[in-house]
Design a protein around this motif. Structure first.
Motif, PDB file in Angstrom:
ATOM      1  N   GLN A   1      78.146  29.695 -18.142  1.00 16.78           N
ATOM      2  CA  GLN A   1      77.053  30.323 -17.409  1.00 16.78           C
ATOM      3  C   GLN A   1      77.621  31.166 -16.286  1.00 16.78           C
ATOM      4  N   VAL A   2      77.027  32.327 -16.082  1.00 15.91           N
ATOM      5  CA  VAL A   2      77.446  33.229 -15.025  1.00 15.91           C
ATOM      6  C   VAL A   2      76.300  33.431 -14.047  1.00 15.91           C
ATOM      7  N   GLN A   3      76.598  33.353 -12.777  1.00 16.62           N
ATOM      8  CA  GLN A   3      75.626  33.696 -11.752  1.00 16.62           C
ATOM      9  C   GLN A   3      76.073  35.005 -11.101  1.00 16.62           C
ATOM     10  N   LEU A   4      75.126  35.926 -10.971  1.00 17.52           N
ATOM     11  CA  LEU A   4      75.402  37.220 -10.350  1.00 17.52           C
ATOM     12  C   LEU A   4      74.647  37.302  -9.024  1.00 17.52           C
ATOM     13  N   ALA A   5      75.325  37.778  -8.000  1.00 16.98           N
ATOM     14  CA  ALA A   5      74.696  37.901  -6.688  1.00 16.98           C
ATOM     15  C   ALA A   5      75.022  39.256  -6.093  1.00 16.98           C
ATOM     16  N   GLU A   6      73.992  40.070  -5.880  1.00 19.18           N
ATOM     17  CA  GLU A   6      74.164  41.370  -5.248  1.00 19.18           C
ATOM     18  C   GLU A   6      74.124  41.227  -3.731  1.00 19.18           C
ATOM     19  N   SER A   7      74.816  42.121  -3.070  1.00 21.85           N
ATOM     20  CA  SER A   7      74.796  42.179  -1.608  1.00 21.85           C
ATOM     21  C   SER A   7      75.107  43.600  -1.173  1.00 21.85           C
ATOM     22  N   GLY A   8      74.887  43.860   0.098  1.00 20.45           N
ATOM     23  CA  GLY A   8      75.236  45.167   0.643  1.00 20.45           C
ATOM     24  C   GLY A   8      74.067  46.101   0.837  1.00 20.45           C
ATOM     25  N   GLY A   9      72.886  45.691   0.429  1.00 24.57           N
ATOM     26  CA  GLY A   9      71.729  46.540   0.626  1.00 24.57           C
ATOM     27  C   GLY A   9      71.350  46.627   2.093  1.00 24.57           C
ATOM     28  N   GLY A  10      70.446  47.540   2.390  1.00 28.81           N
ATOM     29  CA  GLY A  10      69.998  47.696   3.769  1.00 28.81           C
ATOM     30  C   GLY A  10      69.252  48.986   3.957  1.00 28.81           C
ATOM     31  N   LEU A  11      69.103  49.347   5.215  1.00 34.53           N
ATOM     32  CA  LEU A  11      68.396  50.570   5.595  1.00 34.53           C
ATOM     33  C   LEU A  11      69.415  51.629   5.991  1.00 34.53           C
ATOM     34  N   VAL A  12      69.264  52.818   5.437  1.00 39.45           N
ATOM     35  CA  VAL A  12      70.185  53.904   5.733  1.00 39.45           C
ATOM     36  C   VAL A  12      69.394  55.208   5.802  1.00 39.45           C
ATOM     37  N   GLN A  13      69.888  56.153   6.562  1.00 37.56           N
ATOM     38  CA  GLN A  13      69.225  57.446   6.662  1.00 37.56           C
ATOM     39  C   GLN A  13      69.594  58.342   5.482  1.00 37.56           C
ATOM     40  N   THR A  14      68.758  59.307   5.229  1.00 38.06           N
ATOM     41  CA  THR A  14      69.041  60.297   4.201  1.00 38.06           C
ATOM     42  C   THR A  14      70.421  60.917   4.428  1.00 38.06           C
ATOM     43  N   GLY A  15      71.182  60.994   3.346  1.00 38.25           N
ATOM     44  CA  GLY A  15      72.530  61.529   3.435  1.00 38.25           C
ATOM     45  C   GLY A  15      73.596  60.491   3.689  1.00 38.25           C
ATOM     46  N   VAL A  33      80.273  44.184 -20.214  1.00 40.92           N
ATOM     47  CA  VAL A  33      79.864  45.456 -19.648  1.00 40.92           C
ATOM     48  C   VAL A  33      78.913  45.138 -18.495  1.00 40.92           C
ATOM     49  N   MET A  34      79.109  45.824 -17.400  1.00 39.50           N
ATOM     50  CA  MET A  34      78.271  45.585 -16.230  1.00 39.50           C
ATOM     51  C   MET A  34      77.434  46.825 -15.936  1.00 39.50           C
ATOM     52  N   ASP A  35      76.150  46.611 -15.826  1.00 40.11           N
ATOM     53  CA  ASP A  35      75.223  47.706 -15.566  1.00 40.11           C
ATOM     54  C   ASP A  35      74.536  47.506 -14.216  1.00 40.11           C
ATOM     55  N   SER A 103      76.271  44.776 -27.336  1.00 38.43           N
ATOM     56  CA  SER A 103      74.845  44.779 -27.078  1.00 38.43           C
ATOM     57  C   SER A 103      74.484  45.970 -26.210  1.00 38.43           C
ATOM     58  N   ASP A 104      73.562  46.794 -26.675  1.00 37.62           N
ATOM     59  CA  ASP A 104      73.135  47.948 -25.884  1.00 37.62           C
ATOM     60  C   ASP A 104      72.032  47.606 -24.909  1.00 37.62           C
ATOM     61  N   SER A 105      71.234  46.614 -25.242  1.00 38.98           N
ATOM     62  CA  SER A 105      70.050  46.389 -24.422  1.00 38.98           C
ATOM     63  C   SER A 105      69.713  44.931 -24.183  1.00 38.98           C
ATOM     64  N   VAL A 106      70.533  44.043 -24.667  1.00 33.35           N
ATOM     65  CA  VAL A 106      70.274  42.621 -24.442  1.00 33.35           C
ATOM     66  C   VAL A 106      71.251  42.136 -23.383  1.00 33.35           C
ATOM     67  N   TYR A 107      70.685  41.690 -22.274  1.00 34.33           N
ATOM     68  CA  TYR A 107      71.497  41.289 -21.134  1.00 34.33           C
ATOM     69  C   TYR A 107      71.570  39.769 -21.041  1.00 34.33           C
ATOM     70  N   ASP A 108      72.763  39.309 -20.826  1.00 37.13           N
ATOM     71  CA  ASP A 108      72.965  37.865 -20.730  1.00 37.13           C
ATOM     72  C   ASP A 108      72.650  37.338 -19.336  1.00 37.13           C
ATOM     73  N   TYR A 109      72.951  38.151 -18.323  1.00 39.48           N
ATOM     74  CA  TYR A 109      72.781  37.670 -16.943  1.00 39.48           C
ATOM     75  C   TYR A 109      72.276  38.798 -16.044  1.00 39.48           C
ATOM     76  N   TRP A 110      71.459  38.401 -15.081  1.00 42.83           N
ATOM     77  CA  TRP A 110      70.934  39.317 -14.067  1.00 42.83           C
ATOM     78  C   TRP A 110      71.140  38.718 -12.694  1.00 42.83           C
ATOM     79  N   GLY A 111      71.337  39.594 -11.731  1.00 42.06           N
ATOM     80  CA  GLY A 111      71.331  39.150 -10.352  1.00 42.06           C
ATOM     81  C   GLY A 111      69.917  39.137  -9.809  1.00 42.06           C
ATOM     82  N   GLN A 112      69.784  38.716  -8.552  1.00 45.20           N
ATOM     83  CA  GLN A 112      68.464  38.591  -7.945  1.00 45.20           C
ATOM     84  C   GLN A 112      68.013  39.874  -7.269  1.00 45.20           C
ATOM     85  N   GLY A 113      68.932  40.806  -7.094  1.00 46.48           N
ATOM     86  CA  GLY A 113      68.595  42.098  -6.517  1.00 46.48           C
ATOM     87  C   GLY A 113      68.865  42.193  -5.030  1.00 46.48           C
TER      88      GLY A 113
END
Length: 120
Positions: A1-15, A33-35, A103-113
Motif C-alpha cells: 500500500q502506498v500513501q501519497l501526501a501533497e504539500s507546498g500549496g498556499g497563496l501566491v500573487q499572479t506571476g 507513473v506519477m501524474d 494503465s492510462d487511466s486507472v490510478y492505484d493511489y491518490w493524495g489528499q490534495g
C-alpha cells in the motif's frame, strides 16, 4: 500500500511561483507513473502533467506547458511540481496520483490534495 501526501500549496500573487511536493510512504513509487491533477469546485478534475517511472519522460497540459515542471526523486520517494508564472486560473486543489505504466487511466493511489490560490 502506498500513501501519497501533497504539500507546498498556499497563496501566491499572479506571476509568482510555488513548488508542490508529493511524498510517498508505505512502499516505493519507483515503478509508478506519477501524474498531477487539479480541481476547482463545480468542475471536473483536470490533468496537469505526468512523469514516467524513470523521470525521463514528461508531458503537460497545454494550459501549463512552459510554466510547470514535474520532477521526481525515486531515492527519496517524492515527486515535485514546480509552478512558475502562476495565473489566477491556476487556483485549484492539486492532487498527485500513481498509476502503473500500462494503465492510462486507472490510478492505484491518490493524495489528499493541497490548495493553491493565485491572487490577481
Amino acid at each position: 500500500q502506498v500513501q501519497l501526501a501533497e504539500s507546498g500549496g498556499g497563496l501566491v500573487q499572479t506571476g509568482g511561483s510555488l513548488r508542490l511536493s508529493c511524498a510517498a510512504s508505505g512502499r516505493s513509487i519507483r515503478n509508478y507513473v506519477m501524474d498531477w491533477f487539479r480541481q476547482t469546485p463545480g468542475k471536473e478534475r483536470e490533468f496537469v502533467g505526468s512523469i514516467s517511472w524513470s523521470g525521463g519522460n514528461t508531458n503537460y497540459a497545454d494550459s501549463v506547458k512552459g510554466r510547470f515542471t514535474i520532477s521526481r526523486d525515486n531515492a527519496k520517494n517524492t515527486v515535485s511540481l514546480q509552478m512558475n508564472s502562476l495565473k489566477p486560473e491556476d487556483t485549484a486543489v492539486y492532487y498527485c496520483a500513481a498509476r502503473t505504466p500500462l494503465s492510462d487511466s486507472v490510478y492505484d493511489y491518490w493524495g489528499q490534495g493541497t490548495q493553491v490560490t493565485v491572487s490577481s
